[in-house]
Motif scaffolding. Structure first.
Motif, PDB file in Angstrom:
ATOM      1  N   ASP A 792       0.835  -1.210   0.002  1.00 16.16           N
ATOM      2  CA  ASP A 792       0.067   0.089  -0.020  1.00 16.16           C
ATOM      3  C   ASP A 792       0.738   1.387   0.017  1.00 16.16           C
ATOM      4  OD1 ASP A 792      -2.478  -1.673   0.030  1.00 16.16           O
ATOM      5  OD2 ASP A 792      -2.455  -1.655   2.546  1.00 16.16           O
ATOM      6  N   SER A 808      -1.268  -4.003   4.296  1.00 19.23           N
ATOM      7  CA  SER A 808      -1.982  -5.088   5.159  1.00 19.23           C
ATOM      8  C   SER A 808      -1.811  -6.382   4.284  1.00 19.23           C
ATOM      9  CB  SER A 808      -3.341  -4.708   5.361  1.00 19.23           C
ATOM     10  OG  SER A 808      -4.222  -4.538   4.197  1.00 19.23           O
ATOM     11  N   LYS A 809      -1.594  -6.273   3.037  1.00 16.37           N
ATOM     12  CA  LYS A 809      -1.395  -7.687   2.312  1.00 16.37           C
ATOM     13  C   LYS A 809      -0.096  -7.338   1.624  1.00 16.37           C
ATOM     14  CE  LYS A 809      -6.266  -8.610   1.991  1.00 16.37           C
ATOM     15  NZ  LYS A 809      -7.449  -9.109   1.297  1.00 16.37           N
ATOM     16  N   VAL A 811       3.260  -8.136  -0.295  1.00 19.16           N
ATOM     17  CA  VAL A 811       3.978  -9.374  -0.581  1.00 19.16           C
ATOM     18  C   VAL A 811       5.331  -9.079  -1.366  1.00 19.16           C
ATOM     19  CG1 VAL A 811       1.822 -10.877  -0.608  1.00 19.16           C
ATOM     20  CG2 VAL A 811       2.493  -9.615  -2.756  1.00 19.16           C
ATOM     21  N   LYS A 824       4.975 -13.032   2.362  1.00 21.69           N
ATOM     22  CA  LYS A 824       4.068 -11.960   3.126  1.00 21.69           C
ATOM     23  C   LYS A 824       4.519 -11.199   4.205  1.00 21.69           C
ATOM     24  CE  LYS A 824       0.084 -14.543   0.878  1.00 21.69           C
ATOM     25  NZ  LYS A 824      -0.968 -15.216   1.120  1.00 21.69           N
ATOM     26  N   ASP A 826       3.482  -7.467   7.044  1.00 26.59           N
ATOM     27  CA  ASP A 826       2.949  -6.032   7.149  1.00 26.59           C
ATOM     28  C   ASP A 826       3.908  -5.217   6.688  1.00 26.59           C
ATOM     29  OD1 ASP A 826       0.582  -7.090   7.823  1.00 26.59           O
ATOM     30  OD2 ASP A 826       1.057  -6.991   9.916  1.00 26.59           O
TER      31      ASP A 826
END
Length: 855
Positions: A792, A808-809, A811, A824, A826
């Motif tokens: 993000d 939050s996701k 990768v 993965k 944060d």
């Protein structure tokens, strides 16, 4: 004035002496042998006495003296009553003298007698020459001493000459031997004029003028000095000439002697009048403390504090004014020496004008002031003014160290020509129409020229009245209108069209105030240079067109173009003085080049528009082109970018620049967000020092904002893609996101002149940090594989050579396939070096990408 008549004036002063000498000579000469004679002179109380004189050769009677009574007194003096004397063949013709009484005491000297003789009681003297009346005189009493040659007369007397000369006065004294005589009071002389007097020999009708001189007295004739001095208040009238003063001196070309008492050989060569002098003719008038005229130099002058020379409403005032006449009596020139003023009226001007005419009176002529001199030359048709000269006309002003006013020659001949009788009404014909006949002027040194819209200063100016154009040059010359100052080598001003043209090394400063803003909030002035500047001044605001390698500077911005238009600069109202401020707009076109040190920007485009009130600049492309921008520092250590956009807007107040849908190529001095070109992935130090080229595109706009002197921020929005520009490797480093912000470090340059647009030499600009958000994707490529990630928010710092990716996701993966080796977390931490990129995920391990190909 002829010599014959001038000498007659002097003879009138000594007429009493002439008569008495003749009486003395006649009375005591013996007649020829055989001639009849009356009783002897010693017979007392004779009823009548007669004496005659005869020519010894012809026997003709030369003189006859008759006295009705003749007495010899005890003291030896003689007293004769009712005396008459007739003289034949004298130098003044045949003479008749009569008086009521003749008395005197005589002594014999040879054949003649000498002594003092007094004549009293209505003395009359007449002479006839060539059968025409010649001299006539009337006295009350006269005394003559033949020993001392002193002459004296009491009471009024009148003497006249047949051709029109006449002398009258009260009281006479003098000496016939020294030829020095004085009329004591109430002097009046009438003299016919034939020669020039103040440039005029006759009256308007062509008749010989009669000069009448009146003085309170005394009036003194001095033959040795060849002068007559009138005192006690003098008035002279001659045709149209009126002259007055406290004292007047007449100077003659030749003086009388005892042997040359008759008219002939004399001429007035000079006149000098002193004390409250006033002189007036139909052509001109003078006033001052001293007036002079000289025949040989054909000049007349007046001096005073100041002296005044006027013709109708026109005038000249100066400590010394000299008038030059031609042989034909016309005025050929005027010289005024010393600080002075003049008003040269046109033919339609009012008849009265003050030294500094009010605006209502000055609208038809020229008001002039100078420090050193004025010179008017009729033959050259010009007026030359020297020393701090100022000219004021109806609608313009001029000043210079020297101004030459050019006049119409044909008109000037009419002005100075004596008028015919039908034209004799009015006054001011001498130079009453000079202002109307002005064809222009030339001015040199410390020149200024102004009218209600513009003021121009320089070294030389020329004005042509027929075209109503003024040309002014200088090094440089300066033109000022309200809200703008223009400098150039040459100015041409068309006063009719109100167009000002500047050429050669032109510069203009626009400083028209912004409406509604305090002085501290005013935007900086605009400085323009150009090959040619043309300004239209006919409206309330200045409209200016600049052409020829135009350069513009305001504050720390510089701009160049082929053509520049300035509109809206205020011009002061001539009546109220209020400035009609408009919204100053500056537009330009043709190879536009722009630089801004504040915004670290250089640009090229086809046209632009600058709003001075808003302090904003719009750069626009041509029909088939885009605005080309250079941003930042192209030095070895600096970062800069080349940008292509559909349009650019710059706001100086907020310190921002916005580009519409830009395409950016960013050149970085060191690794930007860890990006490397493919050829730099080889282990070569020289290649490692080369700049990395980053290709950036955005769907909306790019905005740069100067936050403070040493820092700014560069923002991309609307969907951003940043990729290493590498035509040999499509797998180059890449970043995509919704928005991208770049923090910029700026080292401001030193103050300097305009630098070529697009070049920011001396400025060090570096991108020190980057932030990407909204759907971030970032990829790094190595020789054999890639390192990719999604998240993000991505943040990079140059100094720490690190970055972090959060989400939050979030990768990260290796090998180009997202499903293979995916990690993965944060937050991912990036470490960059010249050889590798490391990605560390919290609890997810470390991914390492080798960036250098082993040899």
């Amino acid at each position: 004035m002829s010599g014959r008549r001038i000498l007659a004036v002097i003879v009138l002063f000594i007429l009493a002496a002439v008569a008495l000498i003749a009486l003395n000579r006649i009375s005591f000469l013996s007649p020829p042998e055989g001639a009849a004679r009356t009783p002897a002179a010693d017979v007392p109380d004779a009823r009548q006495f007669t004496a005659e004189s005869f020519d010894p050769d012809t026997g003709a009677r030369r003189a006859l003296l008759v006295a009705q009574s003749y007495t010899t007194l005890d003291d030896g003096s003689i007293d004769a009553r009712d005396v008459s004397v007739d003289l034949v063949g004298t130098d003044v013709g045949d003479v008749t003298l009569s008086c009521e009484r003749a008395a005197g005491q005589l002594r014999r000297i040879g054949k003649q007698f000498a002594g003092k003789v007094e004549l009293t009681g209505h003395i009359a003297f007449n002479s006839v020459k060539d059968d025409k009346p010649y001299l006539a005189g009337n006295f009350e009493d006269i005394s003559f001493d033949s020993g001392t040659k002193d002459v004296a007369a009491d009471g009024p007397f009148v003497v006249s000459i047949a051709d029109g000369m006449r002398l009258s006065g009260t009281g006479l004294s003098g000496n016939s031997e020294r030829m020095h005589f004085c009329v004591l009071k109430t002097v009046r002389v009438e003299v016919p004029l034939e020669g020039p007097l103040f440039g005029r020999a006759a009256d308007r009708k062509g008749k010989a003028a009669l000069a009448v001189v009146e003085a309170g007295g005394p009036a003194v004739f001095d033959a040795q000095e060849r002068t007559i001095v009138f005192s006690g208040g003098v008035k002279v009238t001659s045709g149209e000439l009126r002259l007055a003063g406290r004292q007047m001196t007449l100077q003659f070309a030749a003086g009388p002697s005892k042997e040359a008492l008759l008219p002939g050989g004399w001429e007035i060569v000079g006149i000098e009048v002193e004390g409250n002098v006033e002189a007036e003719t139909k052509d001109f008038a003078v006033a001052g403390e001293r007036l002079y005229w000289h025949r040989d130099t054909l000049t007349a002058g007046v001096k005073g504090a100041p002296a005044r020379f006027s013709a109708g409403p026109s005038f000249i005032e100066s400590p010394s004014v000299k008038v030059h006449f031609g042989n034909d009596g016309r005025v050929t020139g005027i010289d005024a020496v010393g600080k002075g003023a003049a008003y040269l009226a046109e033919k339609e001007a009012a008849e009265e004008a003050s030294a500094v005419p009010p605006a209502a009176e000055a609208d038809k002529g020229l008001a002039v002031r100078w420090r050193d001199s004025l010179s008017w030359d009729a033959a050259e048709a010009r007026v030359v003014l020297r020393g701090d000269v100022k000219i004021t006309a109806e609608d313009y002003r001029a000043a210079a160290s020297r101004i030459t006013v050019r006049l119409e020659k044909k008109a000037l001949e009419d002005v100075t020509q004596p008028k015919a009788p039908a034209q004799s009404e009015g006054s001011g014909q001498l130079f009453g129409s000079i202002a109307g006949d002005v064809t222009g002027f030339d001015a040199t040194d410390n020149v200024s020229f102004s009218d209600k819209t513009v003021s121009v200063t320089g070294d030389y100016a020329s004005y042509v009245r027929a075209t109503d154009k003024a040309t002014l040059s200088g090094s440089p010359a300066t033109a000022v209108v309200e809200g703008a100052e223009i400098l150039a080598r040459v100015f041409t001003f068309d006063r009719t069209k109100q167009i000002l043209v500047a050429e050669r090394e032109c510069r203009v400063e626009i400083s028209s105030p912004d409406q509604g803003k305090t002085p501290q909030d005013q935007s900086p002035p605009i400085h323009v240079k150009a090959g040619k500047i043309e300004a239209a001044l006919s409206d309330d605001t200045l409209e200016t067109v600049c052409t020829g390698n135009v350069g513009v500077v305001w504050d720390d911005n510089a701009l160049f173009c082929d053509t520049l238009n300035i509109a809206g600069a205020g011009i002061a109202d001539d009546q109220s003085g209020d400035i009609a401020t408009g919204r100053v707009m500056v537009t330009g076109s043709g190879d536009v080049r722009f630089t801004s040190e504040q915004l670290q920007l250089g640009a090229r485009c086809e046209r632009f528009e600058f709003d001075k009130a808003l302090d904003t600049l719009l750069l626009e492309p041509g029909d088939d082109d885009q605005v080309e921008i250079e941003w930042g520092d192209d030095s070895e250590e600096g970062d800069y970018a080349r940008i292509w956009s559909d349009g650019v807007a710059l706001d100086r107040k907020s310190g921002t620049v916005a580009c519409e849908k830009p395409h950016v190529v960013l050149f970085t001095g060191s690794s930007f967000m860890g990006f490397l070109e493919s050829d730099r992935r080889k282990d070569d130090a020289a290649k490692r020092r080369a700049k990395t080229k980053i290709d950036i595109t955005t769907g909306n706009e790019m905005v740069f904002k100067r936050l403070r002197a040493e820092a700014g921020v560069l923002k991309f929005s609307g969907g951003v893609e940043a990729a290493v520009w590498d035509p040999h490797n499509l797998r180059g480093d890449k970043l995509t996101c919704g928005e991208l912000e770049l923090d910029v470090s700026i080292k401001s340059p030193k103050d300097s002149d305009i630098r070529p647009a697009g070049s920011l030499q001396g400025v060090k600009t570096q991108i020190v940090a980057a932030r990407a958000k909204d759907g971030v994707f970032i990829k790094y490529a190595g020789p054999d594989e890639t390192l990719e990630a999604r998240g993000d928010f991505f943040e990079w710092e140059r100094e720490s050579r690190s970055a972090r990716l959060v989400g939050s996701k979030a990768v990260a993966w290796m090998g180009g396939v997202e499903a293979s080796g995916v990690q993965k977390a944060d937050e991912f931490i990036y470490r960059f070096s010249d050889r590798a990129v490391e990605v560390i995920g919290a609890g997810a391990g470390t991914l390492t990408l080798n960036r250098v190909q082993d040899k």
